[in-house]
Scaffold this motif. Structure first.
Motif, PDB file in Angstrom:
ATOM      1  N   HIS A 130       0.811  -1.218   0.000  1.00  0.00           N
ATOM      2  CA  HIS A 130       0.000   0.000   0.000  1.00  0.00           C
ATOM      3  C   HIS A 130       0.848   1.273   0.000  1.00  0.00           C
ATOM      4  CE1 HIS A 130       0.877  -0.545   4.327  1.00  0.00           C
ATOM      5  NE2 HIS A 130       0.757   0.776   4.403  1.00  0.00           N
ATOM      6  N   ILE A 131       2.162   1.128   0.189  1.00  0.00           N
ATOM      7  CA  ILE A 131       3.045   2.280   0.179  1.00  0.00           C
ATOM      8  C   ILE A 131       3.357   2.666  -1.273  1.00  0.00           C
ATOM      9  CG2 ILE A 131       5.305   3.182   0.845  1.00  0.00           C
ATOM     10  CD1 ILE A 131       3.447   2.716   3.194  1.00  0.00           C
ATOM     11  N   GLN A 132       3.035   3.881  -1.625  1.00  0.00           N
ATOM     12  CA  GLN A 132       3.308   4.357  -2.977  1.00  0.00           C
ATOM     13  C   GLN A 132       4.771   4.806  -3.087  1.00  0.00           C
ATOM     14  OE1 GLN A 132       0.551   7.324  -4.309  1.00  0.00           O
ATOM     15  NE2 GLN A 132      -1.227   5.951  -4.237  1.00  0.00           N
ATOM     16  N   VAL A 133       5.479   4.160  -3.993  1.00  0.00           N
ATOM     17  CA  VAL A 133       6.897   4.456  -4.191  1.00  0.00           C
ATOM     18  C   VAL A 133       7.122   4.829  -5.648  1.00  0.00           C
ATOM     19  CG1 VAL A 133       9.241   3.603  -3.955  1.00  0.00           C
ATOM     20  CG2 VAL A 133       7.469   2.772  -2.402  1.00  0.00           C
ATOM     21  N   HIS A 134       7.957   5.840  -5.861  1.00  0.00           N
ATOM     22  CA  HIS A 134       8.241   6.292  -7.219  1.00  0.00           C
ATOM     23  C   HIS A 134       9.749   6.338  -7.441  1.00  0.00           C
ATOM     24  CE1 HIS A 134       4.294   8.076  -6.140  1.00  0.00           C
ATOM     25  NE2 HIS A 134       3.977   7.694  -7.372  1.00  0.00           N
ATOM     26  N   ILE A 135      10.143   6.102  -8.666  1.00  0.00           N
ATOM     27  CA  ILE A 135      11.548   6.233  -9.020  1.00  0.00           C
ATOM     28  C   ILE A 135      12.003   7.663  -8.719  1.00  0.00           C
ATOM     29  CG2 ILE A 135      13.254   6.030 -10.868  1.00  0.00           C
ATOM     30  CD1 ILE A 135      11.881   3.412 -10.074  1.00  0.00           C
ATOM     31  N   GLY A 136      13.124   7.762  -8.045  1.00  0.00           N
ATOM     32  CA  GLY A 136      13.653   9.074  -7.680  1.00  0.00           C
ATOM     33  C   GLY A 136      13.304   9.510  -6.274  1.00  0.00           C
ATOM     34  N   ASP A 137      12.408   8.760  -5.578  1.00  0.00           N
ATOM     35  CA  ASP A 137      12.100   9.082  -4.176  1.00  0.00           C
ATOM     36  C   ASP A 137      13.373   9.014  -3.328  1.00  0.00           C
ATOM     37  OD1 ASP A 137       9.462   9.505  -4.698  1.00  0.00           O
ATOM     38  OD2 ASP A 137       8.723   7.672  -3.753  1.00  0.00           O
ATOM     39  N   THR A 138      13.446   9.870  -2.334  1.00  0.00           N
ATOM     40  CA  THR A 138      14.637   9.977  -1.495  1.00  0.00           C
ATOM     41  C   THR A 138      14.534   9.063  -0.281  1.00  0.00           C
ATOM     42  OG1 THR A 138      14.857  12.292  -2.149  1.00  0.00           O
ATOM     43  CG2 THR A 138      16.113  11.577  -0.224  1.00  0.00           C
ATOM     44  N   VAL A 139      15.598   8.318  -0.004  1.00  0.00           N
ATOM     45  CA  VAL A 139      15.660   7.437   1.164  1.00  0.00           C
ATOM     46  C   VAL A 139      16.666   8.014   2.153  1.00  0.00           C
ATOM     47  CG1 VAL A 139      16.136   5.098   1.985  1.00  0.00           C
ATOM     48  CG2 VAL A 139      15.069   5.443  -0.254  1.00  0.00           C
ATOM     49  N   ILE A 140      16.217   8.213   3.400  1.00  0.00           N
ATOM     50  CA  ILE A 140      17.047   8.831   4.436  1.00  0.00           C
ATOM     51  C   ILE A 140      16.984   7.985   5.707  1.00  0.00           C
ATOM     52  CG2 ILE A 140      16.785  11.179   3.534  1.00  0.00           C
ATOM     53  CD1 ILE A 140      14.567  11.634   5.550  1.00  0.00           C
ATOM     54  N   THR A 141      17.873   8.257   6.648  1.00  0.00           N
ATOM     55  CA  THR A 141      17.855   7.547   7.923  1.00  0.00           C
ATOM     56  C   THR A 141      16.596   7.932   8.697  1.00  0.00           C
ATOM     57  OG1 THR A 141      19.229   9.296   8.892  1.00  0.00           O
ATOM     58  CG2 THR A 141      20.346   7.317   8.107  1.00  0.00           C
ATOM     59  N   SER A 142      16.035   6.945   9.413  1.00  0.00           N
ATOM     60  CA  SER A 142      14.741   7.146  10.063  1.00  0.00           C
ATOM     61  C   SER A 142      14.833   7.891  11.384  1.00  0.00           C
ATOM     62  CB  SER A 142      14.079   5.785  10.302  1.00  0.00           C
ATOM     63  OG  SER A 142      14.820   5.040  11.257  1.00  0.00           O
ATOM     64  N   GLY A 143      15.984   7.813  12.052  1.00  0.00           N
ATOM     65  CA  GLY A 143      16.108   8.381  13.395  1.00  0.00           C
ATOM     66  C   GLY A 143      15.736   7.392  14.477  1.00  0.00           C
TER      67      GLY A 143
ATOM     68  N   ASP B 128       3.725 -12.414  -2.349  1.00  0.00           N
ATOM     69  CA  ASP B 128       3.147 -11.653  -1.228  1.00  0.00           C
ATOM     70  C   ASP B 128       2.963 -10.172  -1.547  1.00  0.00           C
ATOM     71  OD1 ASP B 128       5.743 -10.799  -1.227  1.00  0.00           O
ATOM     72  OD2 ASP B 128       6.292 -11.795   0.639  1.00  0.00           O
ATOM     73  N   ASN B 129       3.342  -9.762  -2.751  1.00  0.00           N
ATOM     74  CA  ASN B 129       3.151  -8.384  -3.209  1.00  0.00           C
ATOM     75  C   ASN B 129       4.016  -7.355  -2.485  1.00  0.00           C
ATOM     76  OD1 ASN B 129       1.264  -8.952  -5.231  1.00  0.00           O
ATOM     77  ND2 ASN B 129      -0.407  -8.993  -3.740  1.00  0.00           N
ATOM     78  N   PHE B 130       4.944  -7.780  -1.644  1.00  0.00           N
ATOM     79  CA  PHE B 130       5.845  -6.812  -1.006  1.00  0.00           C
ATOM     80  C   PHE B 130       6.798  -6.238  -2.048  1.00  0.00           C
ATOM     81  CE2 PHE B 130       4.489  -8.607   3.008  1.00  0.00           C
ATOM     82  CZ  PHE B 130       4.594  -7.529   3.877  1.00  0.00           C
ATOM     83  N   HIS B 131       7.147  -4.970  -1.835  1.00  0.00           N
ATOM     84  CA  HIS B 131       8.107  -4.322  -2.718  1.00  0.00           C
ATOM     85  C   HIS B 131       9.525  -4.509  -2.178  1.00  0.00           C
ATOM     86  CE1 HIS B 131       4.761  -2.549  -4.681  1.00  0.00           C
ATOM     87  NE2 HIS B 131       4.531  -1.602  -3.791  1.00  0.00           N
ATOM     88  N   THR B 132      10.458  -4.697  -3.086  1.00  0.00           N
ATOM     89  CA  THR B 132      11.879  -4.573  -2.788  1.00  0.00           C
ATOM     90  C   THR B 132      12.408  -3.437  -3.648  1.00  0.00           C
ATOM     91  OG1 THR B 132      12.182  -6.901  -2.225  1.00  0.00           O
ATOM     92  CG2 THR B 132      14.148  -5.668  -2.864  1.00  0.00           C
ATOM     93  N   LEU B 133      13.041  -2.473  -3.014  1.00  0.00           N
ATOM     94  CA  LEU B 133      13.496  -1.281  -3.729  1.00  0.00           C
ATOM     95  C   LEU B 133      15.007  -1.327  -3.938  1.00  0.00           C
ATOM     96  CD1 LEU B 133      11.547   1.424  -1.669  1.00  0.00           C
ATOM     97  CD2 LEU B 133      10.709   0.009  -3.555  1.00  0.00           C
ATOM     98  N   ASP B 134      15.425  -1.019  -5.149  1.00  0.00           N
ATOM     99  CA  ASP B 134      16.838  -0.755  -5.391  1.00  0.00           C
ATOM    100  C   ASP B 134      17.104   0.703  -5.062  1.00  0.00           C
ATOM    101  OD1 ASP B 134      17.421  -3.313  -6.185  1.00  0.00           O
ATOM    102  OD2 ASP B 134      17.505  -2.870  -8.323  1.00  0.00           O
ATOM    103  N   ILE B 135      18.133   0.929  -4.244  1.00  0.00           N
ATOM    104  CA  ILE B 135      18.478   2.280  -3.811  1.00  0.00           C
ATOM    105  C   ILE B 135      19.840   2.657  -4.391  1.00  0.00           C
ATOM    106  CG2 ILE B 135      18.770   3.818  -1.843  1.00  0.00           C
ATOM    107  CD1 ILE B 135      15.995   2.512  -2.057  1.00  0.00           C
ATOM    108  N   LYS B 136      19.851   3.675  -5.230  1.00  0.00           N
ATOM    109  CA  LYS B 136      21.119   4.187  -5.725  1.00  0.00           C
ATOM    110  C   LYS B 136      21.767   5.022  -4.629  1.00  0.00           C
ATOM    111  CE  LYS B 136      23.316   6.850  -9.403  1.00  0.00           C
ATOM    112  NZ  LYS B 136      23.138   7.664 -10.620  1.00  0.00           N
ATOM    113  N   LEU B 137      22.897   4.547  -4.141  1.00  0.00           N
ATOM    114  CA  LEU B 137      23.529   5.179  -2.984  1.00  0.00           C
ATOM    115  C   LEU B 137      24.064   6.569  -3.326  1.00  0.00           C
ATOM    116  CD1 LEU B 137      25.464   2.090  -1.567  1.00  0.00           C
ATOM    117  CD2 LEU B 137      23.235   2.982  -0.858  1.00  0.00           C
ATOM    118  N   SER B 138      23.886   7.482  -2.388  1.00  0.00           N
ATOM    119  CA  SER B 138      24.374   8.850  -2.590  1.00  0.00           C
ATOM    120  C   SER B 138      25.870   8.959  -2.365  1.00  0.00           C
ATOM    121  CB  SER B 138      23.640   9.804  -1.631  1.00  0.00           C
ATOM    122  OG  SER B 138      23.874   9.430  -0.280  1.00  0.00           O
TER     123      SER B 138
END
Length: 238
Positions: free
Chosen positions: A162-175, A198-208
């Motif tokens: 149910h989480i909407q994810v788009h290419i280019g979204d920013t991934v940061i530390t959660s705290g 199970d329909n779970f997403h696995t995201l590839d993250i291009k590291l900064s």
């Protein structure tokens, strides 16, 4: 005479280039130290405490994070489990478990400390797990790990459908970690995989962070870590 001038000119040119190189190196070190000082002043380095003694909403800012500048003296990127060695250790305030970041994002976690050197478990390590969230939708129950296939790509696992994810979204530390301040850049979403079972997403993250060219890093000291650890380790009453 002309030959002498050419030789002298070449010699002076080499000397000048060397002088500029060492001056630039010194300037870089000075800038890195200055950046560490500036990082201590940004909002994420402070924790807010409300003290309602006589004045309502009397808010006091207390420093929670300090940054120790260090230089990398060894760095591997071609292994399944990669490490870095930095030129700061116990004598300079570095302790096991501290986070390590660069000006461009997350680097890793301190795993071993000697008097003047430390070993860092890189983000490019099979056991690395960084608590993360997607900045655009605030999803913050995931972790970023590395599957060992590409130096520049990590993965964020088991993102609910149910989480909407788009290419280019920013991934940061959660705290949510005791190591990293909230909001440190990890990378951007470069691909979304969906498991058909199970329909779970696995995201590839291009590291900064470009681990091939890392030179200077900052070790993050959480001044509230011991207090928080004590609280976490206390057993709540049944």
């Amino acid at each position: 005479m002309r030959f002498y001038n050419e030789v002298a000119g070449f010699t002076f040119n080499v000397r000048n280039n060397l002088t500029q190189y060492f001056n630039l190196r010194r300037s870089n070190l000075e800038l890195a130290a200055e950046n560490a000082q500036l990082r201590r002043q940004i909002e994420q380095s402070y924790q807010i405490f409300d003290q309602n003694f006589f004045v309502v909403n009397d808010t006091v800012f207390r420093l929670q994070y300090e940054y120790i500048h260090a230089q990398i003296i060894k760095n591997t990127t071609n292994r399944r489990n990669n490490y870095l060695i930095i030129n700061k250790g116990f004598n300079q305030g570095v302790r096991e478990g501290m986070a390590v970041i660069s000006p461009t994002g997350v680097v890793g976690i301190v795993r071993a400390v000697s008097s003047n050197f430390s070993s860092i478990m890189s983000l490019l390590h099979s056991h690395s797990r960084i608590s993360a969230r997607i900045e655009q939708n605030n999803f913050s129950t995931g972790s970023v790990s590395w599957n060992g296939r590409s130096v520049g790509i990590s993965q964020m696992l088991e993102v609910p459908p149910h989480i909407q994810v788009h290419i280019g979204d920013t991934v940061i530390t959660s705290g949510f970690s005791l190591n990293f301040p909230e909001g440190i850049l990890i990378g951007t979403v470069s691909r979304v995989h969906t498991r058909p079972t199970d329909n779970f997403h696995t995201l590839d993250i291009k590291l900064s962070t470009d681990f091939h060219i890392l030179d200077h890093v900052y070790v993050v000291r959480n001044l509230a870590r011991d207090e928080l650890n004590t609280l976490i380790e206390q057993r709540l009453p049944e």
